[in-house]
Motif scaffolding. Structure first.
Motif, PDB file in Angstrom:
ATOM      1  N   LEU A 156      48.091  35.319  28.927  1.00 51.51           N
ATOM      2  CA  LEU A 156      47.025  36.107  29.757  1.00 51.51           C
ATOM      3  C   LEU A 156      47.858  37.437  30.061  1.00 51.51           C
ATOM      4  O   LEU A 156      49.096  37.587  30.411  1.00 51.51           O
ATOM      5  CB  LEU A 156      46.741  35.429  31.197  1.00 51.51           C
ATOM      6  CG  LEU A 156      45.919  34.055  30.661  1.00 51.51           C
ATOM      7  CD1 LEU A 156      45.760  33.365  32.118  1.00 51.51           C
ATOM      8  CD2 LEU A 156      44.649  34.081  30.136  1.00 51.51           C
ATOM      9  N   LEU A 157      47.064  38.571  30.227  1.00 49.54           N
ATOM     10  CA  LEU A 157      47.430  39.749  30.626  1.00 49.54           C
ATOM     11  C   LEU A 157      47.225  39.971  32.370  1.00 49.54           C
ATOM     12  O   LEU A 157      47.994  40.670  33.027  1.00 49.54           O
ATOM     13  CB  LEU A 157      46.650  41.002  30.075  1.00 49.54           C
ATOM     14  CG  LEU A 157      46.789  41.225  28.667  1.00 49.54           C
ATOM     15  CD1 LEU A 157      46.094  42.238  28.136  1.00 49.54           C
ATOM     16  CD2 LEU A 157      48.461  41.607  28.413  1.00 49.54           C
ATOM     17  N   SER A 158      46.090  38.974  32.716  1.00 45.72           N
ATOM     18  CA  SER A 158      45.913  39.097  34.235  1.00 45.72           C
ATOM     19  C   SER A 158      45.054  37.602  34.076  1.00 45.72           C
ATOM     20  O   SER A 158      44.717  37.114  33.368  1.00 45.72           O
ATOM     21  CB  SER A 158      45.215  40.302  34.858  1.00 45.72           C
ATOM     22  OG  SER A 158      43.745  40.309  34.115  1.00 45.72           O
ATOM     23  N   ALA A 159      44.645  37.367  35.604  1.00 44.99           N
ATOM     24  CA  ALA A 159      43.967  36.281  35.852  1.00 44.99           C
ATOM     25  C   ALA A 159      42.450  36.319  35.177  1.00 44.99           C
ATOM     26  O   ALA A 159      41.919  35.321  34.899  1.00 44.99           O
ATOM     27  CB  ALA A 159      43.863  36.151  37.265  1.00 44.99           C
ATOM     28  N   THR A 160      42.157  37.408  34.618  1.00 46.54           N
ATOM     29  CA  THR A 160      40.737  37.707  34.128  1.00 46.54           C
ATOM     30  C   THR A 160      40.707  38.051  32.669  1.00 46.54           C
ATOM     31  O   THR A 160      39.874  38.341  32.228  1.00 46.54           O
ATOM     32  CB  THR A 160      39.847  38.488  34.871  1.00 46.54           C
ATOM     33  OG1 THR A 160      40.419  40.019  34.882  1.00 46.54           O
ATOM     34  CG2 THR A 160      39.525  38.067  36.196  1.00 46.54           C
ATOM     35  N   VAL A 161      41.897  38.292  32.147  1.00 48.31           N
ATOM     36  CA  VAL A 161      42.015  38.900  30.735  1.00 48.31           C
ATOM     37  C   VAL A 161      43.074  38.091  29.921  1.00 48.31           C
ATOM     38  O   VAL A 161      44.319  37.887  30.312  1.00 48.31           O
ATOM     39  CB  VAL A 161      42.245  40.499  30.775  1.00 48.31           C
ATOM     40  CG1 VAL A 161      42.559  40.982  29.375  1.00 48.31           C
ATOM     41  CG2 VAL A 161      41.449  41.111  31.622  1.00 48.31           C
ATOM     42  N   LYS A 202      36.965  34.435  30.721  1.00 46.22           N
ATOM     43  CA  LYS A 202      37.619  35.746  30.897  1.00 46.22           C
ATOM     44  C   LYS A 202      36.912  36.832  30.272  1.00 46.22           C
ATOM     45  O   LYS A 202      36.002  36.771  29.290  1.00 46.22           O
ATOM     46  CB  LYS A 202      38.788  35.450  29.931  1.00 46.22           C
ATOM     47  CG  LYS A 202      40.141  34.406  30.383  1.00 46.22           C
ATOM     48  CD  LYS A 202      40.502  34.561  31.807  1.00 46.22           C
ATOM     49  CE  LYS A 202      41.093  33.412  32.138  1.00 46.22           C
ATOM     50  NZ  LYS A 202      41.341  33.133  33.527  1.00 46.22           N
ATOM     51  N   GLN A 203      37.082  37.946  30.584  1.00 44.54           N
ATOM     52  CA  GLN A 203      36.455  39.282  30.447  1.00 44.54           C
ATOM     53  C   GLN A 203      36.209  39.402  28.959  1.00 44.54           C
ATOM     54  O   GLN A 203      35.337  39.838  28.387  1.00 44.54           O
ATOM     55  CB  GLN A 203      36.968  40.475  31.016  1.00 44.54           C
ATOM     56  CG  GLN A 203      36.949  40.781  32.471  1.00 44.54           C
ATOM     57  CD  GLN A 203      37.535  41.851  33.025  1.00 44.54           C
ATOM     58  OE1 GLN A 203      37.986  42.722  32.537  1.00 44.54           O
ATOM     59  NE2 GLN A 203      37.823  41.635  34.509  1.00 44.54           N
ATOM     60  N   SER A 214      49.898  29.389  45.273  1.00 52.36           N
ATOM     61  CA  SER A 214      49.603  30.688  44.980  1.00 52.36           C
ATOM     62  C   SER A 214      48.263  30.719  44.588  1.00 52.36           C
ATOM     63  O   SER A 214      47.805  32.198  44.599  1.00 52.36           O
ATOM     64  CB  SER A 214      50.484  30.905  43.997  1.00 52.36           C
ATOM     65  OG  SER A 214      50.170  30.228  42.800  1.00 52.36           O
ATOM     66  N   ARG A 215      47.403  29.830  44.425  1.00 51.03           N
ATOM     67  CA  ARG A 215      45.992  29.942  43.855  1.00 51.03           C
ATOM     68  C   ARG A 215      44.900  28.768  44.212  1.00 51.03           C
ATOM     69  O   ARG A 215      45.568  27.739  43.809  1.00 51.03           O
ATOM     70  CB  ARG A 215      46.014  30.468  42.139  1.00 51.03           C
ATOM     71  CG  ARG A 215      44.515  30.453  41.853  1.00 51.03           C
ATOM     72  CD  ARG A 215      44.554  30.656  40.310  1.00 51.03           C
ATOM     73  NE  ARG A 215      43.150  30.900  39.680  1.00 51.03           N
ATOM     74  CZ  ARG A 215      42.468  29.942  39.108  1.00 51.03           C
ATOM     75  NH1 ARG A 215      43.231  28.944  39.015  1.00 51.03           N
ATOM     76  NH2 ARG A 215      41.312  30.164  38.718  1.00 51.03           N
ATOM     77  N   THR A 271      39.175  29.563  30.210  1.00 48.82           N
ATOM     78  CA  THR A 271      39.583  30.621  29.691  1.00 48.82           C
ATOM     79  C   THR A 271      38.081  31.297  28.971  1.00 48.82           C
ATOM     80  O   THR A 271      38.080  32.379  28.669  1.00 48.82           O
ATOM     81  CB  THR A 271      40.542  30.387  28.366  1.00 48.82           C
ATOM     82  OG1 THR A 271      41.556  29.388  28.948  1.00 48.82           O
ATOM     83  CG2 THR A 271      40.948  31.532  27.772  1.00 48.82           C
ATOM     84  N   ASP A 318      45.674  37.890  26.694  1.00 51.42           N
ATOM     85  CA  ASP A 318      46.411  38.797  25.939  1.00 51.42           C
ATOM     86  C   ASP A 318      46.323  38.420  24.422  1.00 51.42           C
ATOM     87  O   ASP A 318      46.721  37.754  23.823  1.00 51.42           O
ATOM     88  CB  ASP A 318      47.925  38.446  26.440  1.00 51.42           C
ATOM     89  CG  ASP A 318      49.009  39.411  25.783  1.00 51.42           C
ATOM     90  OD1 ASP A 318      48.472  40.014  24.508  1.00 51.42           O
ATOM     91  OD2 ASP A 318      49.813  39.382  26.252  1.00 51.42           O
TER      92      ASP A 318
END
Length: 481
Positions: free
Chosen positions: A62-67, A105-106, A194-195, A102, A69
């Motif tokens: 993942l690149l971020s929590a919503t994207v 994700k955007q 953490s989440r 997943t 990679d």
């Protein structure tokens, strides 16, 4: 050269599962053979499935929590193909599925369409939660056990973000249900929370608990969350979910009608349920509540009434189901043009003939108009499949009438030059397709039969195999939010 009746043919399949926590891949080989006698209409069936390669289990990039990679997933797939000794152009069928959280994700939709271009000429499906559950039940062995015993067997596939349940009785799907239950719904870093996922935050608020981001890893509410999740699984299985439980329900409530006899767990959390991996190491390696959920499930009193079955596969159940259980083979008497294949992501519109030729003929025009309105409202040229069901015995005159009406209806489409795609339950594809082409040789028609599909499903049709059949994958394209 061997005759069609005796020749065996093989095709390669890939399954790729991009999940909330993990990504994995399998390569399989299917053997096909004509199972009809020499003087009968050919009936090509898959007679054997062999797993050639199973990838290691990777953390989903993942690149971020919503994207997602995409480049990292791309590299991973290419690297695993090389290790398996296969090239993308050798893959003829299979499925890519994006599962659990997943799929929210955007760039989830962009990811699967990108993979379809680089991972081979095969089906790309992101499973909606219902389809995830069905595929996992086939990969775990729950489906086969129900077929062998006639029992109602529930497979509960628990990954990072969701628990996807599918109940099969005597090899037939009884129903599905999906819950917000998964290892990564609470994550830890440096000994602290953490989440917290949104469903868990809502549950905590509803219960008046104090768990919050930044709390210690051993906060007592974490155990309460895990135990509540295990109890909800119990209430889901006997269809007694409460209004309070709906905070963890994703979509519809349980749909099966009868009682469940046996349960099978698959997915990443099942590794800990069946102690396939060291629980302490898993807890430290993943830094989430997967091990706590596994322990709570083992101790949940309401689950003890069922027969417990160990799965054939735990964490790889979904990817194996995707790679080996999503492919169908068409009938051998079909009318297709190789130049128009493969066809991908075609939505299915059902036209019931109600066992009368005249009833079907009367419906064709309105069905074509409705299919365009539903699947191509912007009139951009989205193609679709007309699926003819409940057909009566059709005389040659009936076939000619249907073909003539289809030629007229085709002009309603925004792009009439597209191949007209027809699927039939019964064995009429070749005669209908050939009649259509005799009347209108300059227009393309793809006519396949012996397919079971439902309105709202999507269909991919692969290249013609040596035996004259085509691989067909039925799927649900759902990017849930």
């Amino acid at each position: 050269m061997k005759s069609l009746a005796s020749r065996e043919e093989t095709l390669l399949s890939a399954g790729i599962d991009i999940g909330t926590s993990t990504t994995k891949l399998v390569i399989s080989r299917f053997s096909l053979m004509n199972m009809a006698g020499g003087s009968h209409v050919p009936r090509i069936e898959i007679i054997d499935k062999e797993i050639l390669y199973r990838s290691p289990i990777f953390r989903t990039p993942l690149l971020s929590a919503t994207v997602i990679d995409m480049e990292a997933v791309d590299r991973l797939v290419k690297q695993e193909y090389e290790k398996a000794g296969v090239k993308p152009e050798q893959i003829q069928t299979g499925a890519v599925i994006i599962t659990g959280e997943t799929a929210t994700k955007q760039n989830a939709e962009e990811m699967v369409h990108h993979l379809s271009a680089v991972a081979g000429e095969f089906l790309v499906a992101t499973a909606g939660p219902d389809l995830e559950g069905m595929i996992a039940a086939k990969g775990s062995g729950a489906y086969d056990y129900s077929k062998k015993t006639g029992k109602a067997v529930a497979n509960i596939d628990i990954g990072g973000g969701t628990a996807n349940a599918a109940v099969y009785e005597n090899g037939k799907l009884s129903g599905t249900c999906t819950l917000h239950i998964g290892g990564r719904l609470i994550e830890f870093k440096e000994g602290k929370v953490s989440r917290l996922s949104v469903p868990v935050e809502r549950l905590v608020q509803q219960k008046g608990w104090t768990l919050a981001k930044g709390a210690a890893k051993d906060h007592p509410d974490i155990e309460k969350v895990a135990r509540y999740m295990a109890a909800v699984i119990g209430r889901m299985l006997d269809k007694s979910l409460t209004a309070e439980d709906e905070v963890l329900l994703l979509g519809h409530p349980p749909q099966w009608s009868g009682a469940v006899d046996a349960i099978v767990f698959s997915g990443g959390v099942s590794e800990c349920i069946y102690q396939a991996e060291d629980r302490q190491a898993a807890a430290e390696g993943y830094n989430d509540i997967g091990t706590a959920i596994a322990r709570a499930i083992q101790e949940e009193h309401s689950l003890q009434r069922y027969e417990w079955r160990e799965p054939d596969e735990t964490v790889r159940a979904t990817v194996l189901g995707a790679g080996t259980q999503t492919t169908n083979i068409s009938g051998a008497t079909i009318q297709v043009e190789s130049s128009q294949l493969p066809q991908k992501n075609l939505p299915v519109f059902e036209v019931s003939f109600e066992y009368e030729a005249s009833a079907g003929l009367e419906k064709l025009r309105s069905s074509m108009e409705e299919a365009i309105a539903v699947y191509d409202p912007g009139r951009e040229g989205q193609n679709f499949v007309l699926y003819f069901t409940h057909l009566p015995h059709l005389s040659f005159r009936d076939i000619q009438s249907v073909a003539k009406e289809l030629i007229q209806c085709r002009q309603l489409k925004p792009k009439p030059s597209q191949p007209l795609v027809i699927a039939l339950q019964s064995d009429h594809a070749k005669v209908l397709g050939q009649t259509f082409q005799a009347l209108k040789p300059e227009e393309s028609v793809l006519c396949i039969d012996q397919i079971e599909v439902e309105q709202g499903d999507y269909m991919d049709i692969g290249q013609v195999l040596d035996s004259g059949v085509v691989p067909v994958v039925i799927k649900t394209l759902t990017f849930h939010s």
